[in-house]
Design a protein around this motif. Structure first.
Motif, PDB file in Angstrom:
ATOM      1  N   ARG A 273      41.059  38.220  38.101  1.00  0.00           N
ATOM      2  CA  ARG A 273      41.016  36.845  37.593  1.00  0.00           C
ATOM      3  C   ARG A 273      42.430  36.281  37.649  1.00  0.00           C
ATOM      4  NH1 ARG A 273      37.938  33.328  34.538  1.00  0.00           N
ATOM      5  NH2 ARG A 273      36.177  34.766  34.593  1.00  0.00           N
TER       6      ARG A 273
ATOM      7  N   TYR B 225      46.466  36.667  40.911  1.00  0.00           N
ATOM      8  CA  TYR B 225      45.283  37.431  40.534  1.00  0.00           C
ATOM      9  C   TYR B 225      45.692  38.748  39.866  1.00  0.00           C
ATOM     10  CZ  TYR B 225      42.032  34.259  42.714  1.00  0.00           C
ATOM     11  OH  TYR B 225      41.280  33.160  43.002  1.00  0.00           O
TER      12      TYR B 225
ATOM     13  N   ARG C 114      40.884  42.754  36.416  1.00  0.00           N
ATOM     14  CA  ARG C 114      40.049  42.520  35.242  1.00  0.00           C
ATOM     15  C   ARG C 114      39.044  43.664  35.131  1.00  0.00           C
ATOM     16  NH1 ARG C 114      35.217  40.540  33.276  1.00  0.00           N
ATOM     17  NH2 ARG C 114      34.202  40.124  35.279  1.00  0.00           N
TER      18      ARG C 114
ATOM     19  N   GLY D  91      35.077  32.102  38.124  1.00  0.00           N
ATOM     20  CA  GLY D  91      36.531  32.265  38.097  1.00  0.00           C
ATOM     21  C   GLY D  91      36.987  33.642  38.518  1.00  0.00           C
ATOM     22  N   ASP D  92      36.054  34.602  38.572  1.00  0.00           N
ATOM     23  CA  ASP D  92      36.389  35.950  39.026  1.00  0.00           C
ATOM     24  C   ASP D  92      36.451  36.014  40.545  1.00  0.00           C
ATOM     25  OD1 ASP D  92      36.408  36.947  36.465  1.00  0.00           O
ATOM     26  OD2 ASP D  92      34.424  37.885  36.589  1.00  0.00           O
ATOM     27  N   SER D  93      37.267  36.931  41.029  1.00  0.00           N
ATOM     28  CA  SER D  93      37.227  37.354  42.422  1.00  0.00           C
ATOM     29  C   SER D  93      37.028  38.862  42.421  1.00  0.00           C
ATOM     30  CB  SER D  93      38.510  36.990  43.167  1.00  0.00           C
ATOM     31  OG  SER D  93      38.562  35.597  43.414  1.00  0.00           O
TER      32      SER D  93
ATOM     33  N   SER E 263      34.427  35.374  45.667  1.00  0.00           N
ATOM     34  CA  SER E 263      35.071  34.490  44.699  1.00  0.00           C
ATOM     35  C   SER E 263      33.987  33.655  44.035  1.00  0.00           C
ATOM     36  CB  SER E 263      36.088  33.584  45.400  1.00  0.00           C
ATOM     37  OG  SER E 263      36.669  32.667  44.495  1.00  0.00           O
TER      38      SER E 263
END
Length: 304
Positions: free
Chosen positions: A28, A35, A38, A103-105, A140
């Motif tokens: 994140r 980045y 997470r 919002g996460d990758s 993403s």
């Protein structure tokens, strides 16, 4: 920018592993836009709470040797919708994407034979097996939407597409009408115009009443590009066998439905068809470019 974490940027973080065998690294962006790793935490919404919703996501698929197979961003500029099922197949793509919050990758690594069987329902292509039988997916996540929200958005986008197409058709019709009027003036010809916009010139009047919607008509024809005179099709090339179709139900281009409906049995005429009533912006193969006005010499042989 796709905002996908590149595998080289994540080498220091070990892959976590799902019971199904799928490996993953989650990231994140921090306040500086970098980045950071997470981990799944108790505060994360459980997958079950997202089941039945739609996650929009950009994805890039790579082989085990890091060759790019497909980038969704290159194919379409908007994030792709992925429905999250109540019971995702273990080892499938949906199970992996269900780990993501907007919002996460992430970087996912799958045994290729498993993910192809679970997600794509087919065998692994040989070249992927030769690359190590690994499929890497960079993802993403952008939005989490209910099915109703997704349908409303799609309807809105479709309406925008249709509005834009209609505006383009109006502008193109103006150009096409000018071309047709110039053609008529040059050839000292007088044409009538259907309510829908197709021009027709009666060369030989037939007898009786014109055909009605739903009747089967039989037509001899020769089609040319108005601007060049190049022939692209004719019944003469087909043993002079009349072409049959049901009038007014969309089996032919709109210009034909409109023009043939103006004729009586035995009539010979010329149809001048603006491109939105022909093949429009898509054209039709090499012989009919996009936005082409068509000219047809037609004879209504009979109808029933």
């Amino acid at each position: 920018m796709l905002n996908l974490v590149q595998p080289a940027q994540a080498q220091d973080q070990p892959f976590a592993r799902l019971p199904s065998g799928t490996e993953y690294r989650l990231f994140r962006a921090d306040a500086a836009g970098k980045y950071q790793p997470r981990t799944l935490a108790p505060t994360d919404a459980p997958y079950a709470s997202r089941a039945g919703q739609v996650l929009t996501v950009f994805m890039e698929f790579r082989t085990g040797r890091d060759s790019v197979l497909m980038s969704s961003r290159r194919m379409q500029p908007t994030a792709q919708p992925v429905a999250l099922p109540a019971k995702p197949a273990p080892g499938g793509l949906e199970e992996a994407l269900g780990l993501l919050l907007p919002g996460d990758s992430a970087v996912f690594r799958f045994p290729a034979d498993t993910v192809f069987a679970k997600t794509f329902g087919r065998a692994v292509p040989p070249f992927i097996k030769r690359s190590g039988n690994i499929l890497t997916v960079l993802a993403s996540a952008r939005e989490l939407l209910t099915m109703e929200q997704m349908m409303a958005r799609q309807q809105q986008l479709q309406a925008q597409v249709e509005k834009k197409a209609a505006q383009q058709a109006v502008a193109q019709s103006a150009k096409d009408n000018a071309l047709i009027l110039a053609y008529l003036k040059k050839n000292h010809a007088t044409a009538k115009k259907t309510i829908g916009g197709t021009y027709y010139i009666i060369k030989k009047a037939g007898t009786g009443l014109p055909p009605k919607k739903g009747q089967t008509v039989r037509v001899l024809y020769r089609g040319t590009v108005l601007s060049t005179g190049k022939e692209f099709d004719s019944t003469a090339k087909r043993n002079n066998e009349p072409f049959s179709f049901t009038l007014g139900v969309g089996q032919v281009i709109p210009g034909w439905d409109q023009g043939i409906a103006m004729l009586t049995k035995g009539s010979k005429a010329v149809l001048l068809i603006p491109s939105p009533l022909a093949y429009g912006a898509r054209g039709a193969g090499a012989d009919i470019p996009p936005n082409t006005v068509l000219r047809f010499e037609v004879e209504l042989v009979d109808f029933k």
